[in-house]
Design a protein around this motif. Structure first.
Motif: not given
Length: 272
Positions: A90-112
């Motif tokens: 998977p390829v990393f896209i970005e990390d983020f926190s919408d409210d400064g508390q909950h932590l996320f990161f996004a990556m590409t979806f693999i159709e498999a």
């Protein structure tokens, strides 16, 4: 300890509710479904509204966001993901926190499909040659990782995806980077630790190969026997497994393993 564990599990039950379908995260990722849960993360299938593509978003469990160890592990996985650059990962896209508390990161979806699901839910089995071919493909991916100084440390059937004849490697939550070792160990300690990490990945690949080989095995005895007695394999495959699993002298590098895999494939074809 049991009481504390029950308290933690109860808290997780009430706190770790998955995000609702349709929720838009970071003004960009619309949640479609939960596709995985782990000890410290929840994984969502989303639609990236900016490009209209399926995307995967991983969230640190809300119950873990105040625990330094889990937060550190999550941030560590992000740092590993940033270093990946391979078409079978998977390829990393970005990390983020919408409210400064909950932590996320996004990556590409693999159709498999997940290999574990194929084996258990769809009853898929793999011949000796097919199992060796999968190991050969996996070696190429792991070789790229090791070349970047990254050791996966969690090479298992659930972390391999299959799409027709393509194989993909996912879940880098336990991966270790050489840069970390340089900061915490002296010269001799660094080399020893790296060797342990390398051999662990080799051992895990041996376990994967053995698992695949057992998909065609039908028990003949009530008592479980060692794999060397239960499985009928070519000499090349037996030799390969014994070295990967540390029963015989361990491999020095992936090039050496690859040569033995090729030999095992040839000996399997001769046996057939």
């Amino acid at each position: 300890m049991d009481i504390l564990r029950v308290i933690r599990k109860t808290r997780q039950f009430f706190v770790d509710w998955p995000i609702r379908e349709g929720t838009v995260l970071h003004g960009r990722y619309q949640v479609s479904d939960v596709i995985g849960t782990g000890s410290y993360g929840i994984v969502y299938l989303c639609t990236d509204l900016q490009v209209s593509k399926k995307t995967v978003v991983k969230q640190l469990r809300p119950s873990k966001r105040h625990r330094n160890k889990e937060v550190s592990m999550f941030q560590h996985e992000i740092s590993i993901m940033r270093k990946l650059d391979h078409p079978k990962m998977p390829v990393f896209i970005e990390d983020f926190s919408d409210d400064g508390q909950h932590l996320f990161f996004a990556m590409t979806f693999i159709e498999a499909e997940n290999m574990e699901e194929q084996i258990f839910a769809e009853q898929r089995s793999f011949s000796e040659e097919e199992s060796l071919q999968i190991l050969y493909r996996l070696l190429q991916i792991v070789d790229d990782l090791h070349g970047k100084g990254i050791y996966h440390q969690d090479l298992r059937i659930p972390n391999i995806l299959i799409s027709r004849d393509d194989f993909y490697l996912i879940d880098f939550g336990l991966a270790v980077c050489e840069d970390e070792i340089l900061q915490t160990a002296n010269r001799s300690g660094k080399h020893k630790k790296i060797e342990q990490l390398r051999l662990q990945d080799y051992h895990d690949m041996g376990e994967i190969l053995l698992f695949l080989l057992y998909t065609t095995y039908t028990p003949k005895n009530k008592k479980a026997l060692p794999w060397t007695e239960e499985l009928t394999l070519s000499n090349g495959t037996v030799h390969l497994l014994k070295r990967l699993l540390g029963i015989k002298e361990s491999y020095e590098d992936i090039g050496e393993i690859t040569a033995d895999v090729r030999h095992a494939i040839s000996s399997t074809r001769r046996k057939g």
